[in-house]
Motif scaffolding. Structure first.
Motif, PDB file in Angstrom:
ATOM      1  N   LEU B  99      60.842  27.014  50.369  1.00 51.53           N
ATOM      2  CA  LEU B  99      60.143  26.814  49.098  1.00 51.53           C
ATOM      3  C   LEU B  99      61.102  26.831  47.904  1.00 51.53           C
ATOM      4  N   ALA B 100      62.164  27.620  48.003  1.00 54.37           N
ATOM      5  CA  ALA B 100      63.032  27.861  46.854  1.00 54.37           C
ATOM      6  C   ALA B 100      63.614  26.588  46.206  1.00 54.37           C
ATOM      7  N   THR B 107      61.102  23.645  38.360  1.00 54.59           N
ATOM      8  CA  THR B 107      61.470  24.410  37.166  1.00 54.59           C
ATOM      9  C   THR B 107      62.403  23.592  36.280  1.00 54.59           C
ATOM     10  N   PHE B 108      63.390  22.948  36.930  1.00 54.26           N
ATOM     11  CA  PHE B 108      64.300  22.103  36.162  1.00 54.26           C
ATOM     12  C   PHE B 108      63.534  20.967  35.483  1.00 54.26           C
ATOM     13  N   VAL B 109      62.617  20.344  36.214  1.00 55.84           N
ATOM     14  CA  VAL B 109      61.837  19.236  35.645  1.00 55.84           C
ATOM     15  C   VAL B 109      60.990  19.726  34.464  1.00 55.84           C
ATOM     16  N   TYR B 142      65.415  31.408  40.980  1.00 55.60           N
ATOM     17  CA  TYR B 142      65.421  30.521  42.157  1.00 55.60           C
ATOM     18  C   TYR B 142      66.852  30.328  42.656  1.00 55.60           C
ATOM     19  N   LEU B 143      67.764  29.981  41.734  1.00 59.58           N
ATOM     20  CA  LEU B 143      69.140  29.705  42.127  1.00 59.58           C
ATOM     21  C   LEU B 143      69.794  30.966  42.692  1.00 59.58           C
ATOM     22  N   TYR B 145      68.233  33.419  44.257  1.00 64.44           N
ATOM     23  CA  TYR B 145      67.667  33.619  45.600  1.00 64.44           C
ATOM     24  C   TYR B 145      68.383  32.737  46.615  1.00 64.44           C
ATOM     25  N   ILE B 146      68.528  31.438  46.267  1.00 67.91           N
ATOM     26  CA  ILE B 146      69.173  30.481  47.180  1.00 67.91           C
ATOM     27  C   ILE B 146      70.622  30.908  47.452  1.00 67.91           C
ATOM     28  N   ALA B 147      71.329  31.253  46.388  1.00 66.71           N
ATOM     29  CA  ALA B 147      72.749  31.606  46.518  1.00 66.71           C
ATOM     30  C   ALA B 147      72.929  32.888  47.332  1.00 66.71           C
ATOM     31  N   LEU B 148      72.104  33.884  47.048  1.00 66.90           N
ATOM     32  CA  LEU B 148      72.222  35.169  47.747  1.00 66.90           C
ATOM     33  C   LEU B 148      71.919  35.003  49.232  1.00 66.90           C
ATOM     34  N   HIS B 149      70.870  34.230  49.536  1.00 70.42           N
ATOM     35  CA  HIS B 149      70.502  34.005  50.935  1.00 70.42           C
ATOM     36  C   HIS B 149      71.621  33.293  51.676  1.00 70.42           C
ATOM     37  N   ALA B 150      72.277  32.356  50.992  1.00 69.77           N
ATOM     38  CA  ALA B 150      73.333  31.570  51.636  1.00 69.77           C
ATOM     39  C   ALA B 150      74.643  32.341  51.729  1.00 69.77           C
ATOM     40  N   ALA B 151      74.819  33.346  50.851  1.00 66.36           N
ATOM     41  CA  ALA B 151      76.126  33.997  50.745  1.00 66.36           C
ATOM     42  C   ALA B 151      76.352  35.044  51.844  1.00 66.36           C
TER      43      ALA B 151
END
Lengths: 53, 266
Positions: B99-100, B107-109, B142-143, B145-151
């Motif tokens: 979902l993220a 959000t950007f839009v 959001y960013l 969450y995405i970054a932390l999950h990937a890191a």
């Protein structure tokens, strides 16, 4: 209403098309990207594990 | 297979999830496309010019749905994050992760279309008012969450840390929603409210609601497709993905795909 008038949007054309255009581009890009990712995942599964079934 | 006996837990199993979603996806894509076409037609050819704002108000038809989606998706993501954190259900983490990016996109839009609407209406692309600033914070959540999950390489630890971040960020949602009431902002109040109804003409409302529906269908379709890909990547090597992949390699038709899949785990 002519074509030109429609796209001019009474002087607000750049704002309106800039909004709709960016949103459409992002959605189309995202949709293509996830579909390609799914295809890739399916294909790489076939290559790595195809022999095990 | 125990998951086949427990019917109500069926869709938390990755294999059943994949098969079910595969059947539903075409309907969501179709609904998104058709409602987008109808909504755009109403928005540009039926809805009249606004007597105050001229044509620039037509940005509302996508700005408002994008802003709604940015908040709804975060809320749903936070619910899945909570489930992933408390009950350690792996499909919940898959859903939150899927979902993220879509939430971040909306959000950007919302911010982008807001800036382009603000320029002709307020005379500025950006102000640091409560609504705009809290929506920008949502993008960073959001960013983050995405970054932390990937890191974090270990998936369980990544899920726990990112889920916790998502849950803390929920505080921001009421701030965004009520900001136009709590503070004296440049951003206008809600155009549609439960108590007062809608403060716009019916064709404008029709365009807004149709395009909102389209965004919902799009979000569901794109998120579920990403969740399928995520599931396949995580379950690589499991028996069911294995046979699915073989089916895909030999017979690329979709009907065969789900049939082969059902018989695979026996």
């Amino acid at each position: 209403m002519s074509m030109m008038e429609f796209f001019a949007m009474g002087g607000h054309g750049p704002y309106i098309w800039g909004s709709y255009g960016v949103m459409a581009a992002l959605m189309i890009w995202e949709a293509r990207q996830v579909i390609a990712r799914k295809r890739r995942a399916l294909r790489s599964g076939a290559r790595t594990h195809g022999g095990r079934s | 297979m125990s998951e086949n006996r427990i019917q109500w837990l069926k869709f938390s199993s990755p294999k059943n999830f994949f098969a079910l979603v595969e059947r539903l996806l075409p309907w969501f894509w179709a609904a998104a496309l058709i409602s987008a076409a109808i909504g755009l037609y109403i928005g540009f050819f039926v809805a009249p010019v606004d007597y105050q704002q001229g044509n620039s108000y037509r940005i509302m038809f996508i700005h408002v749905p994008a802003a709604w989606m940015s908040m709804f998706i975060y809320l749903i993501m936070a619910v899945y994050a909570f489930i992933a954190l408390v009950w350690r259900i792996k499909m919940a983490d898959v859903m939150a992760v899927s979902l993220a990016p879509t939430g971040a996109m909306f959000t950007f839009v919302a911010l982008w279309t807001g800036a382009l609407w603000g320029r002709p209406t307020w005379g500025t692309y950006w102000v640091w008012d409560a609504r705009l600033t809290s929506e920008l914070l949502l993008l960073f959540l959001y960013l983050g969450y995405i970054a932390l999950h990937a890191a974090i390489p270990d998936r369980q630890r990544a899920s726990r840390a990112a889920s916790l971040l998502a849950l803390v960020g929920v505080v921001n949602l009421p701030i965004i929603y009520f900001s136009v009431k709590w503070w004296n902002t440049l951003h206008q109040g809600a155009s549609i409210s439960v108590s007062k109804g809608a403060s716009m003409s019916s064709s404008m409302l029709a365009a807004l609601l149709t395009l909102s529906f389209s965004c919902w269908m799009y979000a569901i379709a794109v998120t579920l497709t990403r969740a399928q890909a995520e599931t396949l990547e995580r379950e690589r090597g499991a028996m069911w993905t294995n046979s699915l992949a073989t089916a895909q390699a030999t017979e690329p038709e979709e009907n065969n795909l789900s049939e082969t899949n059902n018989g695979a785990v026996v």
